[in-house]
Design an enzyme around this catalytic site. Structure first.
Site, short mmCIF file in Angstrom:
data_model
loop_
_atom_site.label_atom_id
_atom_site.label_comp_id
_atom_site.label_asym_id
_atom_site.label_seq_id
_atom_site.Cartn_x
_atom_site.Cartn_y
_atom_site.Cartn_z
NE ARG A 54 -56.18 -8.48 27.31
CZ ARG A 54 -55.33 -7.46 27.39
NH1 ARG A 54 -55.77 -6.22 27.27
NH2 ARG A 54 -54.05 -7.67 27.60
CG ASP B 145 -50.90 -3.66 36.51
OD1 ASP B 145 -51.13 -2.78 35.65
OD2 ASP B 145 -51.56 -4.71 36.60
NE ARG C 19 -47.30 -8.89 26.40
CZ ARG C 19 -48.58 -8.50 26.54
NH1 ARG C 19 -48.86 -7.32 27.06
NH2 ARG C 19 -49.58 -9.31 26.19
CG HIS D 216 -51.32 -10.14 31.46
ND1 HIS D 216 -51.38 -10.71 30.20
CD2 HIS D 216 -51.20 -8.79 31.25
CE1 HIS D 216 -51.31 -9.76 29.29
NE2 HIS D 216 -51.20 -8.60 29.89
CB CYS E 283 -47.83 -4.72 32.49
SG CYS E 283 -49.24 -4.13 33.45
CD GLN F 78 -46.98 -7.25 30.58
OE1 GLN F 78 -47.87 -6.89 29.82
NE2 GLN F 78 -45.76 -6.74 30.51
N1 CP Z 1 -49.88 -4.85 29.01
C1 CP Z 1 -50.94 -5.17 28.26
O1 CP Z 1 -51.42 -6.31 28.25
O2 CP Z 1 -51.42 -4.15 27.50
P1 CP Z 1 -52.77 -4.15 26.67
O3 CP Z 1 -53.89 -4.23 27.66
O4 CP Z 1 -52.76 -2.86 25.91
O5 CP Z 1 -52.79 -5.34 25.75
N1 NVA Z 2 -53.97 -5.62 35.76
C1 NVA Z 2 -54.29 -4.94 34.53
C2 NVA Z 2 -53.31 -5.28 33.46
C3 NVA Z 2 -53.50 -4.58 32.17
C4 NVA Z 2 -52.57 -5.03 31.10
C5 NVA Z 2 -55.69 -5.30 34.10
O1 NVA Z 2 -56.09 -6.46 34.25
O2 NVA Z 2 -56.41 -4.41 33.64
#
Ligand code: CP
Ligand code: NVA
Length: 314
Positions: free
Chosen positions: A104, A226, A294, A131, A266, A134
């Site tokens: 990430r 989101d 997930r 993502h 999400c 997701q």
């Molecule tokens: N939806 C999601 O990716 O959640 P986190 O940021 O908590 O991993």
């Molecule tokens: N769009 C959001 C998703 C979090 C899971 C972000 O990137 O923070």
């Protein structure tokens, strides 16, 4: 077979995406009935996180354990990706010690650099562009709720972001029509939109991007939203809130969609911004099933990428 990466949703073609979702449903069932499924015995996933996480970290760690392997969480302070050490060297070193890298990052290019230099599969656990994990869970949730995906309509309302990008690239491959409503300056990327339109044309589905959230949701099977400001954009929150206000998923918008419309998010949610308490806690909300999925979707993905023979879990 190695390495098969999952840097973006497009790294899996249509048939492999379908296979992952089918396996995800089987693995979910196996877990519910208590049937062990140690399909990745002894395998280790290095989990590199530059940003916070609840769902992604826990689902990968727990998921690897249920598959007979383990996840190894590496915090930003430990790795210093791109600061203490280049993504290329991190990829080369981890390739000698573990069987997959889950990352990430802020910059999508850092995940690309990991993949270019790894001899093991690299999985995008969220970047500024996509993502994709997701999107797998989102589609699994829709499939189990409606009993099918083909012909459904998904209306995404809010910021055209990483989550939007993966969804719009994945949905057409399952016959799902996509409508996206965002403020004009917060559209999804033009390049991703072109790719999604090409996929939609191939798959005979519709995709449209518009301003009006009410037009987007009318008759939709699912409304998806989101955060209005993603991780790394927190300082823009005050500036963005008034621009996004009319994109809030609330009772009025849900009513305009139709009596059977479901709601996805999400998470994490900013209650009172992009979604109200009444909607996220109400009967249309699927968000906790979605969060649970997930785990199942990513286990299926890991089995696909780490090369367990098809059908081994049967
Ligand atoms: N939806 C999601 O990716 O959640 P986190 O940021 O908590 O991993
Ligand atoms: N769009 C959001 C998703 C979090 C899971 C972000 O990137 O923070």
């Amino acid at each position: 077979m190695y390495p098969k990466h999952f840097v973006g949703i497009a790294d899996l073609d249509r048939s492999r995406l379908h296979a992952v979702l089918e396996r995800a449903a089987r693995l979910k069932h196996d877990l519910k009935v208590g049937r062990p499924h140690p399909l990745l015995p002894g395998k280790v996933a290095a989990l590199i996180f530059q940003k916070p996480s609840l769902r992604t970290r826990v689902s990968f760690e727990v998921g690897m354990g249920q598959l007979g392997g383990r996840g190894l969480y590496l915090s930003p302070a430990e790795v210093g990706l791109g600061q203490r050490e280049s993504p290329a060297d991190v990829a080369r070193v981890l390739s000698r010690m573990v069987q997959t890298i889950v990352a990430r990052t802020y910059k999508h290019d850092d995940i690309v650099a990991l993949a270019e230099n790894a001899t093991i599969p690299v999985v995008n656990a969220l970047s500024d562009l996509e993502h994709p994990c997701q999107a797998l869970a989102d589609l699994q949730t829709m499939a189990e709720t409606f009993g099918k995906l083909q012909g459904l309509t998904l209306a995404y309302v809010g910021d055209g972001n990483n989550v939007t990008h993966s969804l719009m690239l994945a949905a057409p491959q399952f016959g799902v029509n996509v409508r996206i409503a965002t403020p004009p300056v917060y559209r999804p990327s033009a390049e991703v939109t072109r790719q999604a339109e090409a996929l939609a044309e191939e798959d005979g589905t519709e995709i449209s991007v518009m301003d009006d959230p009410y037009a987007a949701v009318r008759g939709a099977d699912v409304i998806y939203t989101d955060t209005w400001y993603s991780m790394g954009q927190e300082e823009e929150a005050a500036e963005r809130r008034p621009i996004f206000r009319e994109y809030q998923v609330n009772d009025d918008l849900l009513r305009a969609a139709g009596p059977n419309t479901k709601v996805l998010h999400c998470l994490p949610a900013h209650r009172g911004d992009e979604i109200t308490d009444a909607v996220i806690d109400g009967p249309a909300s699927l968000v906790y099933d979605q969060a649970e999925n997930r785990l199942h979707a990513q286990k299926a993905l890991l089995v696909e990428l780490l090369g367990a023979p098809p059908g081994a879990e049967e």
